[in-house]
Motif scaffolding. Sequence first.
Motif, PDB file in Angstrom:
ATOM      1  N   SER A   1      47.066 -78.008 -32.046  1.00 27.91           N
ATOM      2  CA  SER A   1      47.985 -78.050 -33.183  1.00 27.91           C
ATOM      3  C   SER A   1      48.931 -79.242 -33.032  1.00 27.91           C
ATOM      4  O   SER A   1      49.094 -79.788 -31.938  1.00 27.91           O
ATOM      5  CB  SER A   1      48.788 -76.746 -33.274  1.00 27.91           C
ATOM      6  OG  SER A   1      49.593 -76.584 -32.122  1.00 27.91           O
ATOM      7  N   ASN A   2      49.554 -79.635 -34.136  1.00 29.56           N
ATOM      8  CA  ASN A   2      50.463 -80.791 -34.103  1.00 29.56           C
ATOM      9  C   ASN A   2      51.598 -80.615 -33.102  1.00 29.56           C
ATOM     10  O   ASN A   2      52.019 -81.585 -32.472  1.00 29.56           O
ATOM     11  CB  ASN A   2      51.037 -81.051 -35.505  1.00 29.56           C
ATOM     12  CG  ASN A   2      49.987 -81.585 -36.452  1.00 29.56           C
ATOM     13  OD1 ASN A   2      48.978 -82.141 -36.037  1.00 29.56           O
ATOM     14  ND2 ASN A   2      50.225 -81.410 -37.739  1.00 29.56           N
ATOM     15  N   ASN A   3      52.072 -79.395 -32.952  1.00 27.72           N
ATOM     16  CA  ASN A   3      53.170 -79.139 -32.012  1.00 27.72           C
ATOM     17  C   ASN A   3      52.672 -78.798 -30.608  1.00 27.72           C
ATOM     18  O   ASN A   3      53.460 -78.549 -29.718  1.00 27.72           O
ATOM     19  CB  ASN A   3      54.085 -78.034 -32.541  1.00 27.72           C
ATOM     20  CG  ASN A   3      53.382 -76.711 -32.729  1.00 27.72           C
ATOM     21  OD1 ASN A   3      52.233 -76.534 -32.327  1.00 27.72           O
ATOM     22  ND2 ASN A   3      54.067 -75.764 -33.357  1.00 27.72           N
ATOM     23  N   GLY A   4      51.361 -78.773 -30.422  1.00 27.98           N
ATOM     24  CA  GLY A   4      50.780 -78.514 -29.105  1.00 27.98           C
ATOM     25  C   GLY A   4      50.837 -77.062 -28.662  1.00 27.98           C
ATOM     26  O   GLY A   4      50.506 -76.751 -27.525  1.00 27.98           O
ATOM     27  N   LYS A   5      51.200 -76.163 -29.550  1.00 31.76           N
ATOM     28  CA  LYS A   5      51.372 -74.764 -29.159  1.00 31.76           C
ATOM     29  C   LYS A   5      50.104 -73.923 -29.317  1.00 31.76           C
ATOM     30  O   LYS A   5      50.055 -72.791 -28.859  1.00 31.76           O
ATOM     31  CB  LYS A   5      52.528 -74.134 -29.945  1.00 31.76           C
ATOM     32  CG  LYS A   5      53.871 -74.757 -29.577  1.00 31.76           C
ATOM     33  CD  LYS A   5      55.011 -74.074 -30.284  1.00 31.76           C
ATOM     34  CE  LYS A   5      56.336 -74.676 -29.835  1.00 31.76           C
ATOM     35  NZ  LYS A   5      57.475 -73.947 -30.388  1.00 31.76           N
ATOM     36  N   ILE A   6      49.084 -74.479 -29.963  1.00 32.27           N
ATOM     37  CA  ILE A   6      47.802 -73.787 -30.094  1.00 32.27           C
ATOM     38  C   ILE A   6      46.699 -74.758 -29.707  1.00 32.27           C
ATOM     39  O   ILE A   6      46.693 -75.908 -30.138  1.00 32.27           O
ATOM     40  CB  ILE A   6      47.565 -73.273 -31.532  1.00 32.27           C
ATOM     41  CG1 ILE A   6      48.577 -72.184 -31.882  1.00 32.27           C
ATOM     42  CG2 ILE A   6      46.138 -72.755 -31.697  1.00 32.27           C
ATOM     43  CD1 ILE A   6      48.431 -71.611 -33.268  1.00 32.27           C
ATOM     44  N   LYS A   7      45.782 -74.275 -28.878  1.00 29.80           N
ATOM     45  CA  LYS A   7      44.610 -75.057 -28.510  1.00 29.80           C
ATOM     46  C   LYS A   7      43.372 -74.211 -28.780  1.00 29.80           C
ATOM     47  O   LYS A   7      43.296 -73.061 -28.341  1.00 29.80           O
ATOM     48  CB  LYS A   7      44.644 -75.446 -27.033  1.00 29.80           C
ATOM     49  CG  LYS A   7      45.727 -76.442 -26.694  1.00 29.80           C
ATOM     50  CD  LYS A   7      45.711 -76.813 -25.242  1.00 29.80           C
ATOM     51  CE  LYS A   7      46.889 -77.719 -24.951  1.00 29.80           C
ATOM     52  NZ  LYS A   7      47.043 -77.974 -23.528  1.00 29.80           N
TER      53      LYS A   7
END
Length: 104
Positions: free
Chosen positions: A31-37
């Motif tokens: 995700s753009n915020n790096g909180k979901i991969k």
Amino acid sequence: MGDMMGQLKDAQQKMEETKERLKSITMVEESNNGKIKVTISAAREIKDIHIDESLLQDTEELSDNLVLTLNKAMEKANNVNESEMQGAAAGMMNMPGMGNLFGK
């Protein structure tokens, strides 16, 4: 005629091998915020989803991030899948008369 049948069988086998290989090709979308991969295979199978714990407090943000990330992962997997399958189908296109079946 027998040679053409052999070529067709070889092309079908190559397609099946490509489908199997797609299962082993994996990619990660974040995700753009790096909180979901999201880890997905080129066969379009979700293999893993990692969710940062901070998103568990806000279900709307979690949902938005998850949908966007899954869609990006599916698009990436579709692109790899189509590219690989086109390569496998190219063998069929080279057989006499088969190009007409695929709109050539």
